[in-house]
Write an enzyme that holds these catalytic residues in place. Structure first.
Site, PDB file in Angstrom:
ATOM      1  N   ARG A   1      10.936   1.873  -7.830  1.00 16.26           N
ATOM      2  CA  ARG A   1      10.433   2.461  -6.581  1.00 16.26           C
ATOM      3  C   ARG A   1      10.155   1.341  -5.600  1.00 16.26           C
ATOM      4  O   ARG A   1       8.911   1.535  -5.819  1.00 16.26           O
ATOM      5  CB  ARG A   1      10.086   3.914  -6.479  1.00 16.26           C
ATOM      6  CG  ARG A   1      10.529   4.653  -5.159  1.00 16.26           C
ATOM      7  CD  ARG A   1       9.453   5.810  -5.189  1.00 16.26           C
ATOM      8  NE  ARG A   1      10.198   6.876  -6.330  1.00 16.26           N
ATOM      9  CZ  ARG A   1      11.219   7.535  -5.890  1.00 16.26           C
ATOM     10  NH1 ARG A   1      12.050   7.587  -5.115  1.00 16.26           N
ATOM     11  NH2 ARG A   1      11.582   8.225  -7.050  1.00 16.26           N
TER      12      ARG A   1
ATOM     13  N   SER B   1      25.125   6.097  -5.439  1.00  9.36           N
ATOM     14  CA  SER B   1      25.375   7.285  -4.998  1.00  9.36           C
ATOM     15  C   SER B   1      26.828   6.872  -4.178  1.00  9.36           C
ATOM     16  O   SER B   1      26.791   5.648  -3.651  1.00  9.36           O
ATOM     17  CB  SER B   1      24.505   7.764  -4.194  1.00  9.36           C
ATOM     18  OG  SER B   1      24.173   6.877  -3.099  1.00  9.36           O
TER      19      SER B   1
ATOM     20  N   ARG C   1      12.770   0.207   2.784  1.00 10.90           N
ATOM     21  CA  ARG C   1      12.285   1.587   2.607  1.00 10.90           C
ATOM     22  C   ARG C   1      10.858   1.730   2.763  1.00 10.90           C
ATOM     23  O   ARG C   1      10.300   1.183   1.635  1.00 10.90           O
ATOM     24  CB  ARG C   1      13.498   2.233   1.804  1.00 10.90           C
ATOM     25  CG  ARG C   1      14.831   2.211   1.823  1.00 10.90           C
ATOM     26  CD  ARG C   1      15.521   3.001   0.696  1.00 10.90           C
ATOM     27  NE  ARG C   1      17.112   2.685   0.729  1.00 10.90           N
ATOM     28  CZ  ARG C   1      17.793   3.199   0.314  1.00 10.90           C
ATOM     29  NH1 ARG C   1      17.477   3.783  -0.756  1.00 10.90           N
ATOM     30  NH2 ARG C   1      19.081   3.069   0.062  1.00 10.90           N
TER      31      ARG C   1
ATOM     32  N   GLU D   1      18.502   8.086 -11.040  1.00 13.10           N
ATOM     33  CA  GLU D   1      19.467   7.597 -10.011  1.00 13.10           C
ATOM     34  C   GLU D   1      19.659   5.985 -10.020  1.00 13.10           C
ATOM     35  O   GLU D   1      18.735   5.291  -9.667  1.00 13.10           O
ATOM     36  CB  GLU D   1      19.190   8.223  -8.624  1.00 13.10           C
ATOM     37  CG  GLU D   1      20.378   7.662  -7.539  1.00 13.10           C
ATOM     38  CD  GLU D   1      20.047   8.306  -6.277  1.00 13.10           C
ATOM     39  OE1 GLU D   1      20.513   8.081  -5.425  1.00 13.10           O
ATOM     40  OE2 GLU D   1      19.035   9.226  -6.071  1.00 13.10           O
TER      41      GLU D   1
ATOM     42  N   ARG E   1      17.188  -1.584  -9.728  1.00  8.36           N
ATOM     43  CA  ARG E   1      17.587  -0.568 -10.752  1.00  8.36           C
ATOM     44  C   ARG E   1      18.750  -0.954 -11.797  1.00  8.36           C
ATOM     45  O   ARG E   1      18.365  -0.307 -12.946  1.00  8.36           O
ATOM     46  CB  ARG E   1      17.966   0.733  -9.961  1.00  8.36           C
ATOM     47  CG  ARG E   1      16.864   1.262  -9.077  1.00  8.36           C
ATOM     48  CD  ARG E   1      17.097   2.808  -8.658  1.00  8.36           C
ATOM     49  NE  ARG E   1      15.904   3.113  -7.781  1.00  8.36           N
ATOM     50  CZ  ARG E   1      15.576   4.519  -7.540  1.00  8.36           C
ATOM     51  NH1 ARG E   1      16.558   5.498  -7.849  1.00  8.36           N
ATOM     52  NH2 ARG E   1      14.734   4.784  -6.548  1.00  8.36           N
TER      53      ARG E   1
END
Length: 424
Positions: free
Chosen positions: A276, A351, A261, A348, A388
Site C-alpha cells: 500500500r 479489479s 494515491r 486484492e 502488488r
C-alpha cells in the site's frame, strides 16, 4: 451521471440502487423535484423565446400603431426572455449538481452488503504448502532486500513514507511484467497508450473520482490539475466531447502509467513493504462499447485478468464486489485476490468495473447509431498493478535457498532466466 429519464420513469429503481450502496434514498426526491423545476423553467423560456421570434416576423409586416405596439412588446419581452434564460440555466445547474451525487445504478444481481460481503465466484489454483516443503516463507520485503530488488529506506529518504525504489532485478521485474502485459493485450486487440498522469478537473470529475474518492486524490492548486490514481481517468477522457461511429466500436485501449494515491484512511495499514504505497505503476485496460454489449465485455476483461494472473502461476480468487463497496461510477465490479503466503490470506491485486453509460454521460461520449446519437458504455480493468504483482511473485515463487523461481511465461522477458538469485 445516470439517465435523467430513469428519474422520471422509474425513480424507485434509483432509490433501490441508493439503498444497495448504503446511501440515503431520500436524495432522489430532491433530484426529481429539481428535474421538474428545471424542465418547467426551460419550457417557460422556450415558449417566451418562440413568442419573441414570432414578434419579429409580425413587425416586418406591420405598420402604424400596430408596429409601434409590437416594437414596445419586443422591448419588454427581451428583458423577460433574459431573466427566464438565467432562471433556466440556474435550475439546470442545480439539477446537474444534485444528479452528480448519485452513484451509478447497481446491476440487480450484484451481492448486497458492504466491504466484507462480496461473493467468491471462483478459486483458481492451490496455494503451496511451505510446511511440507520444509521451510517458513519470508515476506516480500525480506526477499526483495536480499535480492537487491527493493529499497524502502532510500525511497523514504527521497520522498517520505510509503515510497520505495525498485533496484536491479526489481526494476527488471517491472519491465518484464510490462512487456508481458502489453504483449498479451496486443493479442487481445488493445491499442497501447501512454497517457498523461496529470489531468484537468473535468477529466477527474467526469470519471467520478471527485466524489467519494476525492480524499485519495493529489491536487496541484497552482496548476489546477490532478495526479491520476489510475490511467482509467485519462483513457475515459480521451474521447470526451466526441461522437463515435458504431463501425469504430468497440474501442480497446491499454495504458501504462504511474498512479498516485494518498491512501487516505489507511493509517497503520500495510505499512511494511510495497503493498500500500503512494505511487506505483500500472497497466490498465479500457473499453468503449455499445451499452447492450457492456456486460459481455465485463466478463471478457475479467477473463483477460485471469489469464494474466494464471500465466504468472499465482493462486487467486475472483470476488463479485458487494453493492456497498462499489465506486461511484461502477454498476458492477469484479476483484481478483492473489494468495499472500506470509499473511495466509488472499489480497486484492486487480479489479474490473462495468461503468455502463455513467462516465460517458458526464464526459459527453456518444455514438452515432441507427437510433440517433446516444451515450456509450465504458469499462476498465487492471491488467497489472506492478507493486502488488511483484509481491505475489516474490512470495509465491520463493525457494528455500533464497532464490525466486521465474514463471515460464515471464522468462522470455527476463533474458530466459529460470531463477532470480541473491547477488554474490
Amino acid at each position: 451521471m445516470i439517465d435523467p429519464k430513469l428519474l422520471r420513469t422509474d425513480p424507485d429503481a434509483v432509490r433501490r440502487s441508493q439503498v444497495a450502496r448504503g446511501e440515503d434514498p431520500s436524495v432522489v426526491d430532491d433530484i426529481v423535484a429539481a428535474d421538474e423545476a428545471r424542465r418547467e423553467a426551460i419550457a417557460a423560456h422556450e415558449n417566451l423565446r418562440a413568442e419573441q421570434k414570432g414578434l419579429g416576423k409580425r413587425i416586418a409586416k406591420a405598420s402604424g400603431d400596430e408596429k409601434t405596439e409590437l416594437l414596445a412588446r419586443t422591448k419588454s419581452i427581451a428583458s423577460e426572455v433574459s431573466d427566464l434564460k438565467k432562471a433556466a440555466d440556474e435550475a439546470d445547474a442545480k439539477f446537474i449538481e444534485l444528479a452528480k451525487t448519485l452513484g451509478n445504478i447497481v446491476i440487480d444481481d450484484v451481492p448486497a452488503g458492504g466491504e466484507d460481503e462480496g461473493v467468491i465466484k471462483e478459486t483458481v489454483s492451490t496455494p503451496r504448502d511451505f510446511v511440507a516443503e520444509g521451510f517458513e516463507p519470508k515476506d516480500h520485503l525480506e526477499i526483495g532486500e536480499a535480492l537487491g530488488a527493493i529499497d524502502m529506506e532510500r525511497g523514504t529518504k527521497i520522498a517520505g513514507s510509503r515510497f520505495y525504489v525498485l533496484t536491479g532485478v526489481g526494476a527488471q521485474l517491472e519491465f518484464a511484467l510490462l512487456n508481458l502485459a502489453m504483449s498479451k493485450a496486443a493479442q487481445w486487440g488493445f491499442t497501447p497508450m501512454i497517457p498523461p498522469a496529470l489531468v484537468k478537473p473535468s477529466a477527474m470529475e467526469g470519471t467520478g473520482f471527485l466524489g467519494q474518492a476525492a480524499d485519495d486524490v493529489y491536487y496541484l492548486p497552482k496548476d489546477d490539475q490532478y495526479l491520476v490514481g489510475t490511467s482509467e481517468v485519462a483513457l475515459a477522457a480521451f474521447h470526451s466531447d466526441e461522437i463515435l461511429d458504431d463501425a469504430e466500436l468497440p474501442k480497446r485501449y491499454v495504458a501504462f502509467s504511474p498512479c498516485y494515491r494518498r491512501e487516505a484512511g489507511s493509517y497503520g495499514k500495510d505499512t511494511r513493504g510495497i503493498f500500500r504505497v503512494h505511487w506505483f505503476d500500472k497497466v490498465e485496460m479500457f473499453v468503449y462499447c455499445l451499452p447492450d454489449e457492456a456486460e459481455g465485455w465485463h466478463e471478457k476483461l475479467l477473463s483477460f485478468e485471469k489469464d494474466f494472473i494464471s500465466a504468472l502461476e499465482i493462486p487467486f480468487q475472483v470476488l463479485d464486489v458487494a453493492s456497498g463497496d462499489l465506486g461511484l461510477s461502477a454498476a458492477r465490479k469484479y476483484d481478483c485476490y492473489g494468495w499472500l503466503p506470509t499473511q495466509s490470506r488472499y489480497r486484492e491485486i486487480t479489479s474490473t468495473s462495468n461503468c455502463t453509460t455513467f462516465q460517458a454521460r458526464r464526459l459527453s461520449i456518444r455514438h452515432r447509431g441507427p437510433d440517433g446519437v446516444e451515450p456509450l458504455a465504458t469499462l476498465n480493468g487492471t491488467l497489472c498493478a506492478m507493486t502488488r504483482i511483484i509481491i505475489m511473485l516474490l512470495e509465491n515463487h520463493q525457494q528455500a535457498d533464497g532464490s525466486v523461481r521465474v514463471p515460464e511465461a515471464l522468462r522470455p522477458y527476463l533474458g530466459g532466466r529460470e531463477f532470480i538469485e541473491p547477488p554474490k
